[in-house]
Design a protein around this motif. Structure first.
Motif, mmCIF file in Angstrom:
data_model
loop_
_atom_site.group_PDB
_atom_site.id
_atom_site.type_symbol
_atom_site.label_atom_id
_atom_site.label_comp_id
_atom_site.label_asym_id
_atom_site.label_seq_id
_atom_site.Cartn_x
_atom_site.Cartn_y
_atom_site.Cartn_z
ATOM 1 N N ALA A 33 0.863 -1.176 0.000
ATOM 2 C CA ALA A 33 0.000 0.000 0.000
ATOM 3 C C ALA A 33 0.907 1.236 0.000
ATOM 4 C CB ALA A 33 -0.902 0.010 1.224
ATOM 5 N N THR A 34 0.472 2.277 -0.657
ATOM 6 C CA THR A 34 1.281 3.488 -0.741
ATOM 7 C C THR A 34 0.475 4.693 -0.308
ATOM 8 O OG1 THR A 34 2.485 2.512 -2.602
ATOM 9 C CG2 THR A 34 2.756 4.866 -2.242
ATOM 10 N N GLY A 35 1.072 5.479 0.547
ATOM 11 C CA GLY A 35 0.382 6.656 1.058
ATOM 12 C C GLY A 35 1.150 7.934 0.781
ATOM 13 N N TRP A 36 0.430 9.030 0.838
ATOM 14 C CA TRP A 36 1.025 10.368 0.796
ATOM 15 C C TRP A 36 0.741 11.055 2.129
ATOM 16 C CZ3 TRP A 36 4.220 12.382 -2.813
ATOM 17 C CH2 TRP A 36 4.274 11.767 -4.062
ATOM 18 N N PHE A 37 1.765 11.703 2.651
ATOM 19 C CA PHE A 37 1.662 12.468 3.877
ATOM 20 C C PHE A 37 2.220 13.860 3.604
ATOM 21 C CE2 PHE A 37 0.687 9.139 7.049
ATOM 22 C CZ PHE A 37 0.860 8.019 6.261
ATOM 23 N N ARG A 38 1.938 14.796 4.500
ATOM 24 C CA ARG A 38 2.506 16.126 4.356
ATOM 25 C C ARG A 38 2.856 16.681 5.722
ATOM 26 N NH1 ARG A 38 -2.855 19.290 2.012
ATOM 27 N NH2 ARG A 38 -4.148 19.166 3.904
ATOM 28 N N GLN A 39 3.818 17.594 5.697
ATOM 29 C CA GLN A 39 4.318 18.132 6.958
ATOM 30 C C GLN A 39 4.750 19.571 6.774
ATOM 31 O OE1 GLN A 39 7.654 15.953 8.590
ATOM 32 N NE2 GLN A 39 7.153 16.619 10.673
ATOM 33 N N ALA A 40 4.278 20.413 7.675
ATOM 34 C CA ALA A 40 4.712 21.811 7.732
ATOM 35 C C ALA A 40 5.751 21.936 8.841
ATOM 36 C CB ALA A 40 3.518 22.707 8.013
ATOM 37 N N PRO A 41 6.614 22.966 8.774
ATOM 38 C CA PRO A 41 7.636 23.150 9.812
ATOM 39 C C PRO A 41 7.006 23.246 11.199
ATOM 40 C CG PRO A 41 8.079 24.560 7.927
ATOM 41 C CD PRO A 41 6.731 23.947 7.686
ATOM 42 N N GLY A 42 7.538 22.473 12.134
ATOM 43 C CA GLY A 42 7.057 22.511 13.503
ATOM 44 C C GLY A 42 5.781 21.751 13.760
ATOM 45 N N PHE A 47 -1.483 12.527 7.494
ATOM 46 C CA PHE A 47 -1.962 11.695 6.406
ATOM 47 C C PHE A 47 -2.730 12.511 5.374
ATOM 48 C CE2 PHE A 47 -3.785 8.157 4.251
ATOM 49 C CZ PHE A 47 -5.137 8.419 4.083
ATOM 50 N N VAL A 48 -2.500 12.205 4.101
ATOM 51 C CA VAL A 48 -3.226 12.849 3.020
ATOM 52 C C VAL A 48 -4.090 11.826 2.270
ATOM 53 C CG1 VAL A 48 -3.042 14.130 0.856
ATOM 54 C CG2 VAL A 48 -1.449 14.605 2.731
ATOM 55 N N ALA A 49 -3.470 10.741 1.799
ATOM 56 C CA ALA A 49 -4.191 9.763 0.988
ATOM 57 C C ALA A 49 -3.432 8.449 0.981
ATOM 58 C CB ALA A 49 -4.358 10.275 -0.439
ATOM 59 N N VAL A 50 -4.147 7.371 0.684
ATOM 60 C CA VAL A 50 -3.526 6.055 0.583
ATOM 61 C C VAL A 50 -4.236 5.262 -0.507
ATOM 62 C CG1 VAL A 50 -4.995 5.067 2.398
ATOM 63 C CG2 VAL A 50 -2.794 3.981 1.847
ATOM 64 N N ILE A 51 -3.474 4.395 -1.164
ATOM 65 C CA ILE A 51 -4.037 3.479 -2.152
ATOM 66 C C ILE A 51 -3.531 2.080 -1.843
ATOM 67 C CG2 ILE A 51 -2.169 3.914 -3.829
ATOM 68 C CD1 ILE A 51 -4.354 3.585 -6.029
ATOM 69 N N SER A 52 -4.411 1.107 -1.965
ATOM 70 C CA SER A 52 -4.025 -0.273 -1.691
ATOM 71 C C SER A 52 -3.068 -0.774 -2.770
ATOM 72 C CB SER A 52 -5.266 -1.161 -1.645
ATOM 73 O OG SER A 52 -5.923 -1.152 -2.908
ATOM 74 N N TRP A 53 -2.450 -1.920 -2.503
ATOM 75 C CA TRP A 53 -1.481 -2.455 -3.443
ATOM 76 C C TRP A 53 -2.124 -2.756 -4.799
ATOM 77 C CZ3 TRP A 53 -2.089 -7.165 -5.789
ATOM 78 C CH2 TRP A 53 -3.046 -8.025 -5.219
ATOM 79 N N TYR A 95 5.378 13.773 1.340
ATOM 80 C CA TYR A 95 6.166 12.543 1.382
ATOM 81 C C TYR A 95 5.309 11.370 0.920
ATOM 82 C CZ TYR A 95 9.138 15.199 4.613
ATOM 83 O OH TYR A 95 9.945 16.149 5.195
ATOM 84 N N CYS A 96 5.906 10.469 0.162
ATOM 85 C CA CYS A 96 5.223 9.207 -0.085
ATOM 86 C C CYS A 96 5.850 8.136 0.801
ATOM 87 C CB CYS A 96 5.262 8.803 -1.547
ATOM 88 S SG CYS A 96 6.860 8.335 -2.201
ATOM 89 N N ALA A 97 5.068 7.095 1.072
ATOM 90 C CA ALA A 97 5.505 6.041 1.971
ATOM 91 C C ALA A 97 4.852 4.734 1.559
ATOM 92 C CB ALA A 97 5.148 6.380 3.411
ATOM 93 N N ALA A 98 5.513 3.633 1.854
ATOM 94 C CA ALA A 98 5.016 2.315 1.478
ATOM 95 C C ALA A 98 4.865 1.432 2.702
ATOM 96 C CB ALA A 98 5.973 1.657 0.471
ATOM 97 N N ALA A 99 3.769 0.676 2.724
ATOM 98 C CA ALA A 99 3.462 -0.208 3.847
ATOM 99 C C ALA A 99 3.095 -1.585 3.318
ATOM 100 C CB ALA A 99 2.304 0.359 4.665
ATOM 101 N N LYS A 100 3.720 -2.598 3.876
ATOM 102 C CA LYS A 100 3.434 -3.970 3.427
ATOM 103 C C LYS A 100 2.488 -4.636 4.397
ATOM 104 C CE LYS A 100 5.690 -8.168 1.716
ATOM 105 N NZ LYS A 100 5.094 -8.043 0.376
#
Length: 123
Positions: A33-42, A47-53, A95-100
């Motif tokens: 599964a792959t997700g997108w996250f976002r981060q501002a300083p401080g 979490f923004v979005a995720v899609i299954s494998w 950021y993108c990220a992957a989860a198994k």
């Protein structure tokens, strides 16, 4: 082992669009599964979005529903974040990220992360 590289960030006016790409190395990326996250300083990474494998399931945080989509192309080992109707409050490092083996919004479930790409939306 999976390595992720984001691209496509930049400066855009409010109301505009950007498409982020998350290119992965590793033959087993299609099983993550792959997700997108976002981060501002401080602030915490959110979490923004995720899609299954398989691409059959997607989920979005409420603030981006109807504006963002997260398609994936397993043949190209790439997941995208299509961002439309951008707002100044969407300004962050993405950021993108992957989860198994899991599918969800908690960043603790994700095993691999990219280096991030800056998105800036001007008003």
């Amino acid at each position: 082992q999976v390595q992720l590289v984001e691209s496509g960030g930049g400066l855009v006016q409010a109301g505009g669009s950007l498409r982020l790409s998350c290119a992965a190395s590793g033959r087993t990326f299609s099983s993550y599964a792959t997700g997108w996250f976002r981060q501002a300083p401080g602030k915490e990474r959110e979490f923004v979005a995720v899609i299954s494998w398989s691409g059959d399931s997607t989920s979005y945080t409420d603030s981006v529903k109807g504006r963002f989509t997260i398609p994936r192309d397993n043949a190209k080992n790439t997941v995208y974040l299509q961002m439309n109707s951008l707002k100044p409050e969407d300004t962050d490092v993405y950021y993108c990220a992957a989860a198994k083996g899991v599918y969800g919004s908690s960043r603790r479930w994700y095993d691999y992360w990219g280096q991030g790409t800056q998105v800036t939306v001007s008003s």
